[in-house]
Scaffold this motif. Structure first.
Motif, PDB file in Angstrom:
ATOM      1  N   ASP A 174      -8.654   3.435  -3.556  1.00 37.16           N
ATOM      2  CA  ASP A 174      -9.641   2.673  -3.910  1.00 37.16           C
ATOM      3  C   ASP A 174      -9.564   1.640  -5.052  1.00 37.16           C
ATOM      4  OD1 ASP A 174      -9.562   4.350  -5.903  1.00 37.16           O
ATOM      5  OD2 ASP A 174     -11.674   5.106  -5.974  1.00 37.16           O
ATOM      6  N   GLN A 175      -8.264   1.890  -5.358  1.00 41.59           N
ATOM      7  CA  GLN A 175      -7.561   0.990  -6.507  1.00 41.59           C
ATOM      8  C   GLN A 175      -6.763  -0.114  -5.961  1.00 41.59           C
ATOM      9  OE1 GLN A 175      -5.879   3.931  -9.109  1.00 41.59           O
ATOM     10  NE2 GLN A 175      -7.103   3.128 -10.945  1.00 41.59           N
ATOM     11  N   PRO A 193      -7.700  -3.012  -3.328  1.00 40.93           N
ATOM     12  CA  PRO A 193      -8.556  -3.595  -2.398  1.00 40.93           C
ATOM     13  C   PRO A 193      -7.655  -4.786  -1.754  1.00 40.93           C
ATOM     14  CG  PRO A 193      -8.605  -4.302  -4.766  1.00 40.93           C
ATOM     15  CD  PRO A 193      -7.926  -3.161  -4.522  1.00 40.93           C
ATOM     16  N   ARG A 199       0.900  -1.216  -0.193  1.00 43.51           N
ATOM     17  CA  ARG A 199      -0.072   0.173  -0.001  1.00 43.51           C
ATOM     18  C   ARG A 199       0.713   1.513   0.147  1.00 43.51           C
ATOM     19  NH1 ARG A 199      -2.643  -1.255   4.047  1.00 43.51           N
ATOM     20  NH2 ARG A 199      -4.567  -2.231   3.080  1.00 43.51           N
ATOM     21  N   ASP A 232     -15.132  -4.323  -7.546  1.00 44.82           N
ATOM     22  CA  ASP A 232     -13.940  -3.695  -6.879  1.00 44.82           C
ATOM     23  C   ASP A 232     -12.516  -4.148  -7.561  1.00 44.82           C
ATOM     24  OD1 ASP A 232     -15.412  -2.507  -4.875  1.00 44.82           O
ATOM     25  OD2 ASP A 232     -15.469  -4.236  -3.592  1.00 44.82           O
ATOM     26  N   SER A 266      -4.875   5.348  -6.452  1.00 48.18           N
ATOM     27  CA  SER A 266      -5.419   5.707  -5.380  1.00 48.18           C
ATOM     28  C   SER A 266      -6.002   4.477  -4.512  1.00 48.18           C
ATOM     29  CB  SER A 266      -6.819   6.402  -5.908  1.00 48.18           C
ATOM     30  OG  SER A 266      -7.440   5.170  -6.613  1.00 48.18           O
ATOM     31  N   ASN A 273     -11.777  -2.853 -10.847  1.00 51.68           N
ATOM     32  CA  ASN A 273     -11.208  -1.482 -10.865  1.00 51.68           C
ATOM     33  C   ASN A 273      -9.843  -1.451 -10.126  1.00 51.68           C
ATOM     34  OD1 ASN A 273     -13.450  -0.190 -11.854  1.00 51.68           O
ATOM     35  ND2 ASN A 273     -14.636  -0.110 -10.062  1.00 51.68           N
ATOM     36  N   ASN A 298     -14.223  -9.295  -1.814  1.00 52.59           N
ATOM     37  CA  ASN A 298     -14.406  -7.892  -2.496  1.00 52.59           C
ATOM     38  C   ASN A 298     -15.487  -8.178  -3.529  1.00 52.59           C
ATOM     39  OD1 ASN A 298     -12.038  -6.228  -2.006  1.00 52.59           O
ATOM     40  ND2 ASN A 298     -11.108  -8.141  -2.348  1.00 52.59           N
TER      41      ASN A 298
END
Length: 425
Positions: A249-250, A252, A238, A267, A247, A270, A263
């Motif tokens: 949100d990309q 998971p 991360r 999800d 980002s 993306n 997920n």
């Protein structure tokens, strides 16, 4: 090498608050019959150890009862007798009582590569944890034996991603994405993983990374695929991907105990980086509150943390980087600098002893070392060395060739990636 340093964690714990009073005992009590298979006291004491966690045979009483002075004398004598036939590797996180006997000190990959400079050595004694000894075996010659002084020195993070779980994840992802074309996903495993997982990524077009070259490796992966499956440490993945502009949100999180990792298909479509649900229990202990207190107590303090720390901690620090990065940053600082360091306590204490011109302390006020590094003790080191003198090779770590061949491919890919200078954030 021989060093004279301030008391190690093992000794300092006698008068300092620790996360578990069992740390004051010799680690051989964990080898006794009937003891549950756990990582032992320390940062990983609450982690769930898998059923296949290796057990170490009980250390002979002679070594348990020997004084520190006697053990050190016996280690030195065995090393002298063995000469160039043995090389001892000591990880940064080892206690000083062990480090003082190491021929090389460094991180896991530095040490595996250092061993390659001693091709005459018949035995490589790796004072670290299991996955490190496996990597040394992958990179050593067929004539060399890699020895782990205590077989129970595993790694809770490495155990959080096992081959069966990763293969099940891969099957679900390839069913969803398709194995070819623009939907290709590239597996990346952190060095802190089993040889079996290094072999997995080698077979599937993937690569190994270290904490110092993780960004360069992710860039390598994105040149070859649309997405990355990164395991086992979610925080390194991360923090690295975020620094690259990906980002949250990309990214998971993949929980291996849930369908599709917990997920939705949307999800995952993306996603750019799928993060395995793993972590280092040492670096998970560091908090933003600790950083705030360090800044309040020491105005102007430089806060450096390891990228295995949670994202909020990395964001709040002045810089982040591998253990080698931390060592070099302190080496290069002007005299009188104050550092608050977020990494394993043995390394922090050693740096403080080596740099009296600075003020250096650990962000975490409670001494809570790596549970499995703690399992290596001078008693075990003396034991395996004296057995070598007697012609016996014990606690040898061997990676089978069917695993070793693809694992070496993944490591060679990593070596082909030349990282830029480590980012400070």
């Amino acid at each position: 090498m021989t060093t004279s340093l301030t008391p190690s964690v093992n000794q300092a714990m006698q008068t300092t608050e620790t996360c578990n009073n069992d740390l004051k005992q010799g680690p051989w009590f964990l080898d006794l019959p009937g003891m549950p298979g756990t990582y032992g006291p320390g940062a990983s004491q609450d982690d769930s150890a898998p059923s296949h966690t290796p057990k170490q045979q009980v250390l002979p009483k002679d070594y348990q009862q020997a004084s520190d002075e006697e053990l050190h004398a016996r280690i030195r004598a065995a090393k002298k007798t063995l000469g160039d036939r043995v090389v001892i590797l000591g990880h940064f996180y080892q206690r000083d009582e062990v480090i003082q006997h190491a021929d090389f000190v460094g991180d896991s990959f530095q040490l595996a590569r250092a061993a390659k400079t001693r091709p005459e050595a018949e035995a490589i004694v790796f004072c670290g944890v299991h996955f490190m000894a496996e990597t040394a075996d992958l990179l050593s010659t067929d004539q060399q034996a890699v020895i782990l002084p205590n077989l129970a020195a595993g790694c809770s993070m490495a155990d959080m991603a096992d081959l069966d779980s990763v293969e099940e994840c891969w099957e679900q992802l390839t069913d969803l994405y398709g194995p070819y074309g623009d939907e290709t996903i590239i597996p990346v495993t952190y060095m802190n993983s089993s040889a079996a997982l290094k072999g997995f990524v080698g077979r599937h077009g993937g690569i190994v990374c270290t904490s110092s070259n993780a960004r360069a490796v992710l860039e390598w992966a994105f040149e070859r695929g649309q997405r990355v499956l990164f395991f086992p440490d979610q925080h390194l993945g991360r923090n690295t991907a975020k620094a690259m502009g990906i980002s949250l949100d990309q990214m998971p999180l993949w929980n291996p105990n849930k369908p599709l990792g917990g997920n939705t298909e949307e999800d995952l479509h993306n996603a750019k980086v799928l993060l395995w649900h793993g972590f280092c229990s040492v670096h998970k202990r560091f908090t933003v509150a600790q950083i705030d207190k360090a800044r309040a107590d020491y105005p102007g303090v430089q806060v450096i943390v390891h990228p295995e720390s949670p994202m909020a901690v990395v964001d709040a620090a002045d810089s982040s980087g591998s253990t080698d990065f931390i060592v070099k940053a302190i080496d290069a600082a002007p005299a009188g600098t104050t550092f608050a360091i977020g990494t394993e306590i043995n390394l922090v204490q050693r740096l403080a002893a080596q740099h009296p011109e600075h003020t250096i302390f650990c962000l975490d006020p409670v001494i809570c070392p790596c549970s499995t590094m703690y399992r290596i003790h001078p008693g075990y080191l003396a034991w395996v060395l004296e057995e070598l003198v007697s012609g016996n090779t014990i606690n040898q770590i061997t990676v089978s060739e069917d695993v070793a061949e693809p694992a070496r491919i993944a490591l060679e890919r990593m070596l082909s990636v030349v990282p830029p200078a480590e980012s400070t954030k």
